[in-house]
Design a protein around this motif. Structure first.
Motif, short mmCIF file in Angstrom:
data_model
loop_
_atom_site.label_atom_id
_atom_site.label_comp_id
_atom_site.label_asym_id
_atom_site.label_seq_id
_atom_site.Cartn_x
_atom_site.Cartn_y
_atom_site.Cartn_z
N GLN A 53 -19.70 -17.62 -17.17
CA GLN A 53 -21.06 -17.61 -16.64
C GLN A 53 -21.83 -16.35 -17.05
OE1 GLN A 53 -21.49 -18.55 -12.44
NE2 GLN A 53 -19.68 -19.88 -12.45
N GLY A 54 -21.19 -15.50 -17.86
CA GLY A 54 -21.86 -14.30 -18.34
C GLY A 54 -21.84 -13.15 -17.36
N MET A 55 -20.89 -13.16 -16.43
CA MET A 55 -20.79 -12.10 -15.42
C MET A 55 -19.52 -11.31 -15.62
SD MET A 55 -22.05 -14.11 -12.00
CE MET A 55 -22.31 -12.56 -11.15
N SER A 56 -19.53 -10.08 -15.12
CA SER A 56 -18.34 -9.24 -15.20
C SER A 56 -17.35 -9.64 -14.11
CB SER A 56 -18.71 -7.77 -15.03
OG SER A 56 -17.55 -6.99 -14.83
N PRO A 57 -16.07 -9.85 -14.47
CA PRO A 57 -15.07 -10.18 -13.44
C PRO A 57 -14.83 -9.03 -12.48
CG PRO A 57 -14.01 -9.84 -15.56
CD PRO A 57 -15.48 -9.83 -15.82
N GLY A 58 -15.23 -7.82 -12.87
CA GLY A 58 -15.05 -6.65 -12.01
C GLY A 58 -15.84 -6.74 -10.72
N ILE A 59 -16.82 -7.67 -10.65
CA ILE A 59 -17.60 -7.82 -9.43
C ILE A 59 -16.74 -8.26 -8.26
CG2 ILE A 59 -18.27 -10.24 -9.83
CD1 ILE A 59 -21.05 -9.52 -8.76
N LEU A 60 -15.65 -8.98 -8.58
CA LEU A 60 -14.75 -9.42 -7.51
C LEU A 60 -14.03 -8.24 -6.88
CD1 LEU A 60 -13.16 -12.59 -9.20
CD2 LEU A 60 -15.01 -12.51 -7.51
N ALA A 61 -13.43 -7.39 -7.73
CA ALA A 61 -12.71 -6.21 -7.22
C ALA A 61 -13.66 -5.26 -6.52
CB ALA A 61 -12.00 -5.51 -8.37
N ALA A 62 -14.88 -5.12 -7.05
CA ALA A 62 -15.87 -4.21 -6.45
C ALA A 62 -16.23 -4.64 -5.03
CB ALA A 62 -17.11 -4.15 -7.32
N ASN A 63 -16.13 -5.95 -4.76
CA ASN A 63 -16.46 -6.48 -3.43
C ASN A 63 -15.22 -6.89 -2.64
OD1 ASN A 63 -19.61 -6.86 -3.14
ND2 ASN A 63 -19.07 -7.30 -5.27
N ASN A 64 -14.04 -6.44 -3.13
CA ASN A 64 -12.76 -6.70 -2.45
C ASN A 64 -12.49 -8.20 -2.25
OD1 ASN A 64 -10.39 -5.65 -1.39
ND2 ASN A 64 -11.15 -5.69 0.71
N VAL A 65 -12.83 -8.98 -3.29
CA VAL A 65 -12.58 -10.42 -3.27
C VAL A 65 -11.37 -10.70 -4.14
CG1 VAL A 65 -13.47 -12.71 -3.83
CG2 VAL A 65 -15.00 -10.97 -2.88
N HIS A 66 -10.35 -11.32 -3.55
CA HIS A 66 -9.11 -11.63 -4.29
C HIS A 66 -8.77 -13.10 -4.11
CE1 HIS A 66 -8.38 -7.32 -4.84
NE2 HIS A 66 -8.71 -7.18 -3.56
N PHE A 67 -8.30 -13.71 -5.16
CA PHE A 67 -7.89 -15.11 -5.10
C PHE A 67 -6.38 -15.26 -5.16
CE2 PHE A 67 -12.22 -15.25 -6.54
CZ PHE A 67 -12.76 -16.38 -5.94
N ASP A 68 -5.67 -14.15 -5.34
CA ASP A 68 -4.23 -14.24 -5.59
C ASP A 68 -3.37 -14.22 -4.33
OD1 ASP A 68 -4.71 -11.63 -4.94
OD2 ASP A 68 -3.87 -10.77 -6.77
N GLU A 69 -3.98 -14.08 -3.15
CA GLU A 69 -3.22 -14.11 -1.88
C GLU A 69 -2.04 -13.14 -1.89
OE1 GLU A 69 -4.04 -15.77 0.77
OE2 GLU A 69 -5.59 -17.07 -0.01
N GLY A 70 -2.22 -11.99 -2.47
CA GLY A 70 -1.13 -11.02 -2.55
C GLY A 70 -1.38 -9.83 -1.64
N GLY A 71 -0.42 -8.90 -1.62
CA GLY A 71 -0.57 -7.66 -0.87
C GLY A 71 -0.81 -7.88 0.61
N TYR A 72 -1.86 -7.23 1.12
CA TYR A 72 -2.13 -7.28 2.56
C TYR A 72 -2.51 -8.68 3.03
CZ TYR A 72 -7.12 -7.41 1.45
OH TYR A 72 -8.35 -7.78 0.96
N ALA A 73 -2.96 -9.54 2.10
CA ALA A 73 -3.31 -10.91 2.48
C ALA A 73 -2.10 -11.70 2.94
CB ALA A 73 -3.99 -11.62 1.31
N LEU A 74 -0.90 -11.22 2.58
CA LEU A 74 0.33 -11.91 2.99
C LEU A 74 0.74 -11.55 4.42
CD1 LEU A 74 2.52 -11.43 -0.22
CD2 LEU A 74 1.24 -13.46 0.45
N VAL A 75 0.25 -10.42 4.92
CA VAL A 75 0.73 -9.90 6.21
C VAL A 75 0.45 -10.87 7.35
CG1 VAL A 75 0.50 -8.05 7.90
CG2 VAL A 75 0.56 -7.50 5.46
N LEU A 76 -0.78 -11.34 7.45
CA LEU A 76 -1.16 -12.19 8.58
C LEU A 76 -0.39 -13.52 8.61
CD1 LEU A 76 -2.91 -12.57 11.08
CD2 LEU A 76 -4.70 -13.50 9.60
N PRO A 77 -0.38 -14.29 7.51
CA PRO A 77 0.36 -15.56 7.58
C PRO A 77 1.87 -15.39 7.77
CG PRO A 77 -0.45 -15.19 5.35
CD PRO A 77 -1.08 -14.16 6.22
N VAL A 78 2.45 -14.39 7.12
CA VAL A 78 3.90 -14.18 7.26
C VAL A 78 4.23 -13.74 8.69
CG1 VAL A 78 5.84 -12.75 6.53
CG2 VAL A 78 4.32 -13.74 4.81
#
Length: 198
Positions: A53-78
């Motif tokens: 779409q002509g956008m920088s993928p870094g915008i996701l990290a800059a806004n703390n958006v992750h799709f990989d369900e890793g790290g701290y995102a695992l704490v709550l469900p586990v």
């Protein structure tokens, strides 16, 4: 003797409630396991769609958006899954603490499910706000979800619909008279036997 055995026998509502708690626990492990298995590919697919779409993928990290369900995102469900499994084991063992804790914690799980459902429902709009009006947030989400196998997406949808119902069922089952009687503190039988012998 028969009366004591009958009193100690676990009633069906307790067994069903504990089994449902184990199903609930398994349901909450779907997202962490999927994240571990497919997380990197999911993140890469979302970033590739942004680049398309002509956008920088870094915008996701800059806004703390992750799709990989890793790290701290695992704490709550586990943590939720482990807690539900422990409560199930306590209830199967006839521990009063298990019933009491279930009646306190299971409603919190129910609220958690409502929060997850509403956040999932609004995630497209949330991502759109981050990316701006010129971006197609839905295409990014579709690209990320396309990495998962169809059965896994279906299982996730079923989990989201059933876990609130499971929480309600567990609460109702443990409030039934048979369950209350089972967990009620019973007097020790040894002193009465001793007195009978005397």
């Amino acid at each position: 003797m028969n009366n004591t055995t009958q009193t100690n026998r676990r009633p069906r509502p307790v067994t069903i409630a504990a089994a449902l708690q184990l199903v609930f626990a398994a349901g909450f492990l779907i997202a962490p396991l999927a994240g571990l298995a497919y997380g990197a590919d999911v993140q890469a697919a979302a970033e590739a769609e942004l680049i398309r779409q002509g956008m920088s993928p870094g915008i996701l990290a800059a806004n703390n958006v992750h799709f990989d369900e890793g790290g701290y995102a695992l704490v709550l469900p586990v943590t939720t899954a482990v807690t539900a499994a422990l409560l199930a084991l306590l209830n199967l063992g006839g521990r009063r603490a298990g019933r009491i804790l279930t009646l306190v914690i299971q409603p919190i799980f129910l609220l958690l499910d409502v929060f997850i459902f509403t956040s999932q429902a609004s995630k497209t709009q949330y991502l759109q706000n981050i990316l701006g009006p010129g971006a197609d947030a839905q295409a990014v989400l579709d690209a990320s979800e396309s990495v998962y196998p169809g059965w896994l997406l279906a299982a996730t949808d079923v989990r989201m619909l059933t876990t609130p119902l499971i929480s309600l069922a567990v609460i109702v089952l443990l409030l039934l008279p048979a369950a209350r009687a089972y967990f009620r503190k019973r007097p020790a039988s040894t002193p009465s036997i001793a007195m009978a012998n005397a």
